[in-house]
Design a protein around this motif. Structure first.
Motif, PDB file in Angstrom:
ATOM      1  N   LYS A 102      45.424  67.967  34.277  1.00 51.85           N
ATOM      2  CA  LYS A 102      45.989  66.698  34.729  1.00 51.85           C
ATOM      3  C   LYS A 102      47.435  66.860  35.150  1.00 51.85           C
ATOM      4  CE  LYS A 102      46.868  61.971  33.148  1.00 51.85           C
ATOM      5  NZ  LYS A 102      46.747  61.015  32.028  1.00 51.85           N
ATOM      6  N   THR A 103      48.207  67.593  34.343  1.00 50.70           N
ATOM      7  CA  THR A 103      49.616  67.802  34.676  1.00 50.70           C
ATOM      8  C   THR A 103      49.761  68.587  35.968  1.00 50.70           C
ATOM      9  OG1 THR A 103      50.167  67.783  32.320  1.00 50.70           O
ATOM     10  CG2 THR A 103      51.794  68.712  33.811  1.00 50.70           C
ATOM     11  N   THR A 104      48.891  69.571  36.180  1.00 47.89           N
ATOM     12  CA  THR A 104      48.944  70.377  37.403  1.00 47.89           C
ATOM     13  C   THR A 104      48.728  69.521  38.639  1.00 47.89           C
ATOM     14  OG1 THR A 104      48.117  72.295  36.171  1.00 47.89           O
ATOM     15  CG2 THR A 104      47.963  72.386  38.570  1.00 47.89           C
ATOM     16  N   VAL A 105      47.766  68.615  38.564  1.00 42.82           N
ATOM     17  CA  VAL A 105      47.476  67.750  39.713  1.00 42.82           C
ATOM     18  C   VAL A 105      48.622  66.779  39.954  1.00 42.82           C
ATOM     19  CG1 VAL A 105      45.921  65.974  40.592  1.00 42.82           C
ATOM     20  CG2 VAL A 105      44.989  67.971  39.436  1.00 42.82           C
ATOM     21  N   ILE A 106      49.168  66.199  38.885  1.00 41.90           N
ATOM     22  CA  ILE A 106      50.279  65.252  39.044  1.00 41.90           C
ATOM     23  C   ILE A 106      51.482  65.936  39.680  1.00 41.90           C
ATOM     24  CG2 ILE A 106      51.941  63.848  37.772  1.00 41.90           C
ATOM     25  CD1 ILE A 106      49.744  63.150  35.819  1.00 41.90           C
ATOM     26  N   GLN A 107      51.801  67.148  39.209  1.00 39.47           N
ATOM     27  CA  GLN A 107      52.953  67.857  39.753  1.00 39.47           C
ATOM     28  C   GLN A 107      52.730  68.297  41.193  1.00 39.47           C
ATOM     29  OE1 GLN A 107      54.067  71.058  37.195  1.00 39.47           O
ATOM     30  NE2 GLN A 107      54.622  69.729  35.495  1.00 39.47           N
ATOM     31  N   ALA A 108      51.471  68.534  41.571  1.00 36.68           N
ATOM     32  CA  ALA A 108      51.201  68.951  42.952  1.00 36.68           C
ATOM     33  C   ALA A 108      51.567  67.856  43.941  1.00 36.68           C
ATOM     34  CB  ALA A 108      49.727  69.335  43.100  1.00 36.68           C
ATOM     35  N   PHE A 109      51.502  66.584  43.506  1.00 39.64           N
ATOM     36  CA  PHE A 109      51.803  65.471  44.399  1.00 39.64           C
ATOM     37  C   PHE A 109      53.190  64.888  44.148  1.00 39.64           C
ATOM     38  CE2 PHE A 109      47.224  65.682  44.430  1.00 39.64           C
ATOM     39  CZ  PHE A 109      46.884  65.409  45.746  1.00 39.64           C
ATOM     40  N   SER A 110      53.889  65.356  43.123  1.00 39.18           N
ATOM     41  CA  SER A 110      55.201  64.813  42.784  1.00 39.18           C
ATOM     42  C   SER A 110      56.293  65.538  43.560  1.00 39.18           C
ATOM     43  CB  SER A 110      55.455  64.935  41.273  1.00 39.18           C
ATOM     44  OG  SER A 110      56.759  64.534  40.961  1.00 39.18           O
ATOM     45  N   MET A 111      57.165  64.768  44.221  1.00 36.32           N
ATOM     46  CA  MET A 111      58.240  65.341  45.012  1.00 36.32           C
ATOM     47  C   MET A 111      59.312  65.995  44.143  1.00 36.32           C
ATOM     48  SD  MET A 111      57.604  65.082  48.198  1.00 36.32           S
ATOM     49  CE  MET A 111      56.557  64.197  49.362  1.00 36.32           C
ATOM     50  N   ALA A 155      59.075  72.720  53.958  1.00 37.34           N
ATOM     51  CA  ALA A 155      57.678  73.135  53.855  1.00 37.34           C
ATOM     52  C   ALA A 155      57.004  72.520  52.634  1.00 37.34           C
ATOM     53  CB  ALA A 155      57.590  74.665  53.806  1.00 37.34           C
ATOM     54  N   LEU A 156      57.726  72.465  51.546  1.00 35.77           N
ATOM     55  CA  LEU A 156      57.164  71.861  50.335  1.00 35.77           C
ATOM     56  C   LEU A 156      56.894  70.376  50.539  1.00 35.77           C
ATOM     57  CD1 LEU A 156      56.380  72.007  47.364  1.00 35.77           C
ATOM     58  CD2 LEU A 156      58.795  71.722  46.776  1.00 35.77           C
ATOM     59  N   VAL A 157      57.835  69.669  51.161  1.00 39.84           N
ATOM     60  CA  VAL A 157      57.644  68.242  51.425  1.00 39.84           C
ATOM     61  C   VAL A 157      56.453  68.021  52.342  1.00 39.84           C
ATOM     62  CG1 VAL A 157      58.690  66.211  52.497  1.00 39.84           C
ATOM     63  CG2 VAL A 157      60.065  67.686  51.015  1.00 39.84           C
ATOM     64  N   LEU A 158      56.333  68.821  53.411  1.00 38.86           N
ATOM     65  CA  LEU A 158      55.215  68.675  54.338  1.00 38.86           C
ATOM     66  C   LEU A 158      53.894  68.980  53.647  1.00 38.86           C
ATOM     67  CD1 LEU A 158      54.140  68.162  57.153  1.00 38.86           C
ATOM     68  CD2 LEU A 158      54.654  70.537  57.733  1.00 38.86           C
ATOM     69  N   LEU A 159      53.872  69.994  52.799  1.00 39.05           N
ATOM     70  CA  LEU A 159      52.657  70.333  52.070  1.00 39.05           C
ATOM     71  C   LEU A 159      52.183  69.152  51.222  1.00 39.05           C
ATOM     72  CD1 LEU A 159      50.540  72.366  51.002  1.00 39.05           C
ATOM     73  CD2 LEU A 159      52.245  73.090  49.319  1.00 39.05           C
ATOM     74  N   ARG A 160      53.099  68.536  50.518  1.00 35.34           N
ATOM     75  CA  ARG A 160      52.710  67.409  49.660  1.00 35.34           C
ATOM     76  C   ARG A 160      52.311  66.190  50.493  1.00 35.34           C
ATOM     77  NH1 ARG A 160      57.178  69.057  45.287  1.00 35.34           N
ATOM     78  NH2 ARG A 160      55.777  69.937  43.717  1.00 35.34           N
ATOM     79  N   GLN A 161      52.935  66.007  51.623  1.00 36.37           N
ATOM     80  CA  GLN A 161      52.531  64.904  52.495  1.00 36.37           C
ATOM     81  C   GLN A 161      51.103  65.089  52.996  1.00 36.37           C
ATOM     82  OE1 GLN A 161      55.532  64.780  55.543  1.00 36.37           O
ATOM     83  NE2 GLN A 161      56.986  63.594  54.284  1.00 36.37           N
ATOM     84  N   LEU A 162      50.752  66.314  53.354  1.00 38.61           N
ATOM     85  CA  LEU A 162      49.387  66.580  53.812  1.00 38.61           C
ATOM     86  C   LEU A 162      48.381  66.360  52.686  1.00 38.61           C
ATOM     87  CD1 LEU A 162      49.986  69.784  55.994  1.00 38.61           C
ATOM     88  CD2 LEU A 162      49.624  67.440  56.780  1.00 38.61           C
ATOM     89  N   LEU A 163      48.730  66.813  51.500  1.00 38.94           N
ATOM     90  CA  LEU A 163      47.833  66.590  50.365  1.00 38.94           C
ATOM     91  C   LEU A 163      47.677  65.101  50.065  1.00 38.94           C
ATOM     92  CD1 LEU A 163      48.996  69.435  47.930  1.00 38.94           C
ATOM     93  CD2 LEU A 163      46.894  69.366  49.271  1.00 38.94           C
TER      94      LEU A 163
END
Length: 804
Positions: A51-60, A21-29
């Motif tokens: 900035k760190t929050t946004v980077i981590q939201a897209f980091s696997m 679910a986490l991987v799919l969430l980041r793929q959609l984002l």
């Protein structure tokens, strides 16, 4: 089609749980970000997130983002908010419950020890929330940085050469689990099988040692089975290590310096290194010393000794090291090597891989057909000896893919077949590389003439002058004065004479009756300035306003103020004693000595002198407490009320320098040290001295029943503030400006702008807070050919003929 894939993925959110679910969430984002063509910086501005929050939201490799973060990103990217939140709920519901802490609160029950650094560790964190959070922040930033570095090394297209390497067993102290052979694709598997996880990567110049290290870092960070407890691989340039500095301390300083913008203070960096949450990938053991340095006095030998004592709870701690084969084998012959490690040697790029790389890299493979056919032969000869490393292949592709104004190719790759030696062909490619790289700059092609670029880079490539204390490949701006140390230091002394002349001239105009007394003071001040200007080692400093936000910082400020104030009072008292003694000797000679009058004189002089030196000492202590070296920042886990207010999100950018030049904590920017030092020397300190001096003068004047504010008083305070800031509390920025004046004609006046451009053109790279040349071979070639005048060599004439 992309929208259809997104909708199908969204419909399956109810069946996807946990890590999937986490991987799919980041793929959609990520798909939403690509659809709207938004950068992460633009998302920060539009969502109001950090900035760190946004980077981590897209980091696997980072922890799952919060529901608020997901909601804001969904609204900004115009995605289905409810679906993404449902997917986020599936992550949190199916995640294992947090591990209960033991009674003393020091470590959670069942959690691995913080020093458990097995690369393939378990699936839980250390139980230390801030440590896991700090490691995740560093992992996200490293992933972004190394992805960019890899793209620059590989060139357009990003085709990766599948480097092959062979394990070279040593006579003793080999790591267990090493396979006989390996390649780039399986480098992570090869490394994870080592016990202990210690690897030495060797190879010929340009063989791809750095590329293999970067690939290993990216593979470890992108692994889906990675857990928060795994150490974060971080690549460091060994050229910046100082002799005698313990490796663990140097690693902590590097981490604090590079990731300060991610909230990593020196104290946290020390804890991360001590707990082995950082996996050091040490690049460039062969770039630490000059070629004629004896091995016993070399920094490479000292680093290997440090690595052999780098331990964790299980024994030798994990580490990755890169070095040229020739140097490492020379050290090995003297029984000096990294113990408990597996050593691999990168083999030359095969003809098949070279053909595949050039075919994928070029836009018109037919132009390269003569070269490709020759490489495909059983005996490629000179051409095979030239194009057998990733660096040379990228060099050839860059040179022969250059186009003119009408998009016509400037050169024919078939010219490579005419060379009779590998050295001649290498010089030919390096001679044309500056022109091709300059023309391929993404934003400012051909901003600087090729010959001027070669000359300027040649000066930098030549290295420090003879007798300089440091040799290496790192280009720190505040250390460039060592290129011409004698000229710079003489210019510094002449600058002191200029300050003395200005002060004496002002005294003659403003206070002609007391010019003799002020002249004595000016001479004493000139002596102090002279001593400070002659000082060899200067350390960049920055404003440490963040110290006001912690208990430890406030304590430090208190100690500095009390100490400097006490010193100021003692100086005033000793000056009063000296005046009293001189006056007593005069009275004794005149046979009119009166002890009572002497006591009154001592008290009066003490009040007068200490009334000036005590406030000056307090002001000096305050200024010294609010400034510090750029790599020194101590924090406390107990913030003050003011600190909690300062660290609020709406003030964080202003206070911690995220948008105003980082005047508090350093960032991994080669220019931040000089920028911060100049900001302190020219801005912060003169302003504070001006305010403090004017308040002091007004207090004195009120005591004398007068209230006047003259331009002379303002000028004196500003000049004293500049002298105090530039000579006593800073110095690196001042010396850098003097160096630019002395280097006129040899380097551009706007050197920082030129270095940024060279980085964008691919001539330089950034390692931490230093510039480095794109490759050591390029630096060595520029050191020989760069400073020469145009037309001095055959390569120069050939290059000029192509680019005219």
């Amino acid at each position: 089609m992309a929208q259809q894939d997104d909708s199908e993925a969204a419909d399956d959110t109810t069946t996807v749980t946990g890590r999937d679910a986490l991987v799919l969430l980041r793929q959609l984002l990520e798909r939403g970000r690509a659809t709207h063509k938004l950068t992460k910086t633009q998302l920060v501005a539009r969502t109001g997130l950090g900035k760190t929050t946004v980077i981590q939201a897209f980091s696997m490799s980072a922890p799952a983002p919060s529901a608020i973060t997901v909601a804001k990103l969904a609204d900004c990217l115009k995605l289905d908010r409810d679906r993404l939140l449902e997917l986020h709920a599936n992550i949190t519901v199916t995640s294992p419950p947090p591990v209960a802490a033991v009674a003393d609160g020091t470590e959670p029950a069942g959690a691995p020890h913080p020093d458990d650094t097995a690369p393939g560790g378990g699936g839980v964190g250390t139980g230390d929330t801030w440590t896991d959070e700090a490691a995740a922040r560093i992992a996200g930033q490293v992933l972004a940085d190394e992805t960019e570095h890899a793209s620059r090394l590989l060139g357009p297209g990003g085709h990766r050469i599948d480097l092959e390497f062979r394990c070279v067993p040593e006579l003793a102290n080999n790591a267990a689990g090493a396979q006989e052979r390996g390649n780039l694709r399986d480098a992570q598997t090869f490394y994870l099988a080592l016990r202990p996880a210690r690897l030495v990567i060797t190879g010929e110049p340009g063989a791809g040692k750095t590329l293999l290290g970067i690939h290993l870092v990216l593979a470890l960070l992108s692994d889906r089975t990675r857990s928060p407890a795994d150490p974060v691989p971080v690549r460091f340039s060994l050229a910046g290590w100082s002799p005698g500095l313990p490796l663990q301390r140097w690693l902590a300083e590097q981490v604090a310096d590079r990731f300060a913008a991610e909230g990593i203070s020196r104290r946290r960096a020390v804890a991360l290194v001590k707990r082995r949450r950082i996996l050091p990938v040490l690049d460039g053991l062969d770039e630490m010393d000059a070629a004629d340095t004896p091995l016993a006095r070399s920094r490479a030998y000292q680093v290997l000794e440090e690595l052999n004592s780098y331990q964790d709870a299980r024994g030798s701690a994990p580490v990755v090291l890169t070095c040229r084969t020739e140097l490492y084998e020379r050290l090995t012959r003297h029984q000096v090597r990294m113990r408990d490690a597996a050593r691999v040697r990168i083999e030359a790029v095969s003809a098949i891989e070279a053909v595949a790389y050039l075919t994928d890299r070029t836009a018109a493979p037919r132009r390269w057909q003569p070269v490709l056919s020759h490489l495909g032969e059983s005996e490629p000869g000179v051409l095979g000896a030239v194009l057998n490393t990733p660096w040379r292949l990228n060099l050839a592709a860059t040179v022969y893919e250059q186009r003119g104004a009408e998009l016509a190719y400037r050169r024919d790759p078939a010219d490579l077949l005419a060379f009779t030696s590998a050295e001649e062909a290498g010089d030919h490619l390096l001679g044309l590389y500056l022109s091709a790289a300059s023309a391929s700059h993404p934003t400012a092609p051909d901003r600087y003439p090729v010959e001027a670029t070669r000359r300027w880079l040649g000066v930098l490539a030549a290295g420090p002058a003879a007798g300089a204390p440091k040799a290496g490949t790192d280009l720190y701006l505040h250390e460039l004065w060592q290129l011409m140390p004698r000229r710079v230091r003489i210019a510094e002394l002449l600058l002191v004479l200029l300050w003395v002349a200005i002060l004496c001239g002002w005294v003659q105009l403003a206070e002609p009756k007391e010019s003799d007394v002020w002249t004595v003071y000016t001479v004493l001040l000139a002596g102090l300035l002279w001593l400070r200007a002659w000082k060899r080692r200067v350390v960049p400093r920055a404003a440490q306003l963040g110290r006001m936000s912690s208990v430890a910082g406030l304590r430090l400020m208190g100690r500095r103020i009390v100490g400097a104030g006490t010193a100021g009072f003692l100086i005033g008292f000793l000056a009063a004693v000296a005046v009293t003694l001189v006056w007593g000797v005069v009275n004794l000679v005149m046979l009119s000595l009166d002890p009572f009058k002497q006591l009154v004189l001592l008290v009066g002089c003490t009040a007068i002198f200490a009334g000036v030196t005590l406030p000056a000492g307090i002001l000096f202590g305050l200024l010294s407490a609010l400034t510090g070296p750029v790599t020194w920042e101590r924090t406390s886990a107990t913030p003050t009320r003011f600190g909690r207010w300062v660290r609020a999100e709406k003030w964080r950018k202003l206070t911690y320098g995220r948008s105003m030049g980082a005047i508090v904590e350093p960032r991994a920017d080669p220019h931040h040290a000089i920028r911060n030092d100049l900001l302190v020397g020219f801005g912060l300190i003169p302003v504070m001295v001006l305010c403090g001096g004017l308040v002091l003068t007004q207090v004195v004047q009120i005591g004398l029943d007068s209230w006047t504010l003259t331009p002379g008083a303002v000028a004196v305070c500003l000049v004293l503030g500049l002298l105090l800031g530039l000579y006593f509390l800073t110095g690196a920025g001042r010396r850098y400006l003097v160096f630019l004046l002395c280097a006129r004609g040899r380097l551009p006046w706007r050197l920082g702008r030129f270095l940024r451009w060279a980085y964008g053109a691919g001539l330089l790279r950034v390692s931490g807070s230093a510039y480095q040349f794109r490759h050591r071979e390029l630096q060595e070639w520029l050191g020989v050919h760069g400073p020469c005048q145009p037309g001095s060599t055959a390569t120069d004439r050939a290059g000029r003929g192509h680019i005219s």
